[in-house]
Design a protein around this motif. Structure first.
Motif, mmCIF file in Angstrom:
data_model
loop_
_atom_site.group_PDB
_atom_site.id
_atom_site.type_symbol
_atom_site.label_atom_id
_atom_site.label_comp_id
_atom_site.label_asym_id
_atom_site.label_seq_id
_atom_site.Cartn_x
_atom_site.Cartn_y
_atom_site.Cartn_z
ATOM 1 N N TYR A 374 -18.031 0.903 1.323
ATOM 2 C CA TYR A 374 -18.075 0.039 2.497
ATOM 3 C C TYR A 374 -18.596 0.831 3.695
ATOM 4 O O TYR A 374 -18.389 2.041 3.791
ATOM 5 C CB TYR A 374 -16.679 -0.495 2.829
ATOM 6 N N ASP A 388 -19.904 -4.645 2.429
ATOM 7 C CA ASP A 388 -19.978 -3.996 1.129
ATOM 8 C C ASP A 388 -21.399 -3.528 0.845
ATOM 9 O O ASP A 388 -22.292 -3.640 1.696
ATOM 10 C CB ASP A 388 -19.459 -4.919 0.013
ATOM 11 N N ARG A 394 -17.060 -8.322 4.514
ATOM 12 C CA ARG A 394 -15.810 -8.469 3.777
ATOM 13 C C ARG A 394 -14.601 -8.571 4.689
ATOM 14 O O ARG A 394 -13.524 -8.965 4.255
ATOM 15 C CB ARG A 394 -15.650 -7.272 2.833
ATOM 16 N N GLU A 454 -7.769 -1.952 -0.298
ATOM 17 C CA GLU A 454 -8.226 -3.063 -1.119
ATOM 18 C C GLU A 454 -7.027 -3.756 -1.744
ATOM 19 O O GLU A 454 -6.089 -3.103 -2.194
ATOM 20 C CB GLU A 454 -9.175 -2.570 -2.212
#
Length: 672
Positions: A374, A388, A394, A454
């Motif tokens: 990222y 991304d 994102r 994440e």
């Protein structure tokens, strides 16, 4: 009024549009991200899924709805505010703000300039093609006070008239010629009322406008559209700031009905051909379906910001596809279907998210524990965005401010509701044992560290790990860097501080500059801080030995960019307002080379991971790639529609850059 000039360009003068994959030589534009927060969005009626919209001083074309297949049309000298496309998809028109305003006609198929129409003195308010595409109306601003009708085949104007000081916002053509006279008919509406005009292109006559009678009703109209299905009744509809829709009859020019539709200002209206449906976009974040036969409306969908424009995609009698753009620069795809006598949204998708204002900084990429990479960007409204490897947004995180969406609140200035926008002014990704972190210097004087996390569902989040409050009291943190052990920061007051990164303990503090620090780097295992400033000086500070000095001075040049080759720490590269790129030998402080990099101020630079290349960005909207060792020009990258404000190498062959219009461009520099 200035003399009328119509410049028709020859094939040689037209030149290629900037298209992904089309540029020749080393370095090419790969993808463009961004959309104007106020400009129109229009779709190609022939090439389904292709749409156009303003971005800074240019126009972005997205082919077939594929974000990786984009073309930039450039030719304007100021911010583009209007675009319109002819009903047959052959001609695209665009206009700009500012003095001596150009209207440009483009070949919408080959994406080349056809002609430049130079008649408006003070900006164009709206553009609209006639139903057959033969005529174009360009309506000037209140200050410009003129409306022109153009023959699109010859690029000559047919007629023009004064607006007589009236304030109009929108112009719309009737869907057919007047049955009685064979003339073209259009309507203008705004705060000054609603007026009907007729044009005879064969005699060059433009009739005196007839004001529509609304009785005692007072409304500020914002947009208008003719009914495309009930032509025999000659109805047209106007949206208003109060959320009402006014229905007028064209022949009798009187108000027939008033329909309450929205709780907010209506910004856009689109009539769907061969149906009774008019799509309405409102400031209250809703898209409405308005049945112009029944006078009834219903909400189709609510999005996250006020609607700017709606453009039709492929449609049939029972199913309508549309693109919706919003003030926060998001593009939505919406499909609605007729069901039970009303229209309902059957599919809603967020196609693209973007920054809605100037970018402040970018980072390089870093891989998470799962191996995903990222990179991050920040803007003047206090947003941090994560992207991304496919350049899809994102995450968008706002740092505590959700006030009025205006451009006036920059770098800690106060907004209309007295809140302070917390803008990230410096940002760097750091590797860590549990994954990468994001270190941010902010306009409120604080330094904050985020962990990049994440989720099991594939989402992304930023978790605040710690914050150093008032790291630079009553100042903006303009630069921050860290080697994992030592952290250094610079401020808008010229102050430089050194911190223990693990404990956030202040190790040393000095006011080494008389103006804002614009860059800082750590060398010699973190014991020496190298800084540059708007005061034209590059200084070094050995905090361990309490020794400082001037490394070099660039006479009458603000220093804007600083990089040091890693890990050898042999070369220092700088750029500034003198337009030059200069490389210095850190061991003996001698100049290795100095070359003029830009025609205007050099604003930023970045080194490739191998140190073989350095890229510079400038206020001239250009990027240039250089060989670090000898300063030889390797590539010139043109495509930005505003001054380049930051640039980073994502890898040895990928560059990401951003400009003050909010656009981000990904470049492929393989072969440079």
């Amino acid at each position: 009024m200035t003399e009328t000039t119509n410049t028709t360009l020859s094939q040689e003068e037209r030149g290629p549009a900037q298209s992904a994959g089309d540029q020749q030589g080393p370095g090419k534009l790969e993808m463009v991200l961004g959309i104007s927060s106020t400009g129109h969005l229009v779709t190609d009626p022939v090439a389904k899924g292709t749409f156009f919209h303003p971005i800074g001083n240019g126009i972005r074309c997205v082919h077939g709805g594929e974000l990786k297949d984009t073309t930039l049309l450039q030719g304007h000298t100021d911010v583009v505010n209007c675009v319109a496309i002819s009903p047959n998809g052959a001609c695209l028109a665009s206009s700009q703000l500012g003095k001596h305003t150009d209207v440009i006609l483009w070949d919408a198929v080959n994406l080349k300039k056809r002609s430049v129409l130079c008649v408006h003195d003070f900006g164009v308010q709206d553009l609209a093609f006639s139903h057959d595409g033969k005529l174009l109306a360009s309506m000037g601003s209140t200050k410009d006070d003129r409306i022109y009708i153009w023959d699109t085949s010859t690029s000559n104007y047919v007629c023009n008239a004064s607006l007589k000081g009236r304030s109009f916002e929108s112009v719309s053509w009737r869907g057919s010629l007047d049955e009685r006279t064979g003339s073209y008919v259009f309507v203008t509406c705004g705060n000054s009322g609603v007026f009907v005009w007729t044009v005879n292109p064969y005699t060059g006559s433009l009739s005196a406008p007839v004001e529509c009678n609304a009785g005692s009703l007072k409304r500020h109209c914002t947009c208008c559209v003719f009914d495309t299905h009930m032509g025999s009744q000659d109805l047209f509809f106007c949206g208003t700031t109060s959320g009402d829709v006014l229905c007028y009859t064209y022949k009798s020019v009187i108000l027939k009905h008033v329909f309450p539709v929205s709780k907010g200002r209506i910004n856009t209206m689109v009539a769907v051909p061969q149906t009774d449906l008019i799509l309405i976009g409102s400031e209250d974040q809703h898209v409405y379906a308005f049945d112009c036969r029944a006078g009834a409306s219903n909400k189709l969908v609510q999005v996250e910001s006020g609607i700017v424009s709606i453009a039709l995609g492929a449609s049939s009698g029972s199913e309508v596809h549309m693109f919706v753009s919003t003030h926060d620069c998001t593009i939505w795809g919406v499909t609605c279907t007729a069901s039970g006598g009303r229209w309902v949204a059957s599919e809603v998708a967020k196609l693209e998210e973007n920054h809605s204002c100037a970018i402040t900084c970018l980072t390089t990429t870093a891989a998470t524990a799962a191996g995903n990479e990222y990179w991050f960007s920040s803007d003047t409204k206090g947003n941090i965005c994560a992207w991304d490897s496919d350049c899809k947004m994102r995450l968008k995180l706002n740092l505590g401010y959700n006030g009025p969406k205006t451009m006036g609140n920059l770098l800690g200035q106060r907004s209309e509701d007295s809140k302070v926008i917390k803008v990230v002014t410096s940002m760097v990704q750091l590797p860590g044992p549990d994954g990468p972190t994001l270190l941010c210097g902010k306009s409120d004087g604080n330094i904050q560290l985020f962990s990049i996390q994440e989720t099991p569902q594939g989402g992304l989040s930023l978790k605040s790990e710690w914050q150093v409050d008032q790291a630079h009291k009553d100042a903006v943190v303009t630069s921050v860097t860290c080697d994992g052990v030592i952290m250094a920061s610079g401020s808008s007051h010229g102050e430089v501080k050194v911190w223990d990164f693990g404990t956030r303990r202040l190790v040393s503090s000095r006011k080494d500059h008389v103006s804002a620090v614009t860059g800082c780097e750590l060398i010699q295992q973190g014991q020496v801080v190298v800084t540059i400033s708007k005061d034209t000086k590059c200084k070094y500070y050995n905090w361990a030995k309490n020794i400082s000095g001037v490394f070099f001075v660039m006479e009458a040049s603000r220093l804007n960019g600083l990089c040091i080759t890693r890990p050898d720490e042999q070369l220092l590269v700088s750029a500034g307002s003198d337009k030059y790129l200069t490389t210095w030998n850190l061991a003996n402080t001698e100049t290795v080379f100095s070359v003029q990099a830009h025609t205007q101020e050099a604003t930023c630079l970045s080194l490739s991971p191998s140190n073989a290349l350095v890229v510079t960005g400038g206020a001239d909207r250009v990027l240039r790639v250089w060989g670090t060792a000898q300063g030889n020009l390797r590539a010139t990258l043109e495509g930005h529609c505003g001054a380049v404000v930051c640039v980073k190498f994502l890898s040895e062959h990928k560059i990401i850059s951003a400009d003050d219009s909010g656009a981000i461009i990904l470049w492929d520099c393989a072969g440079c």
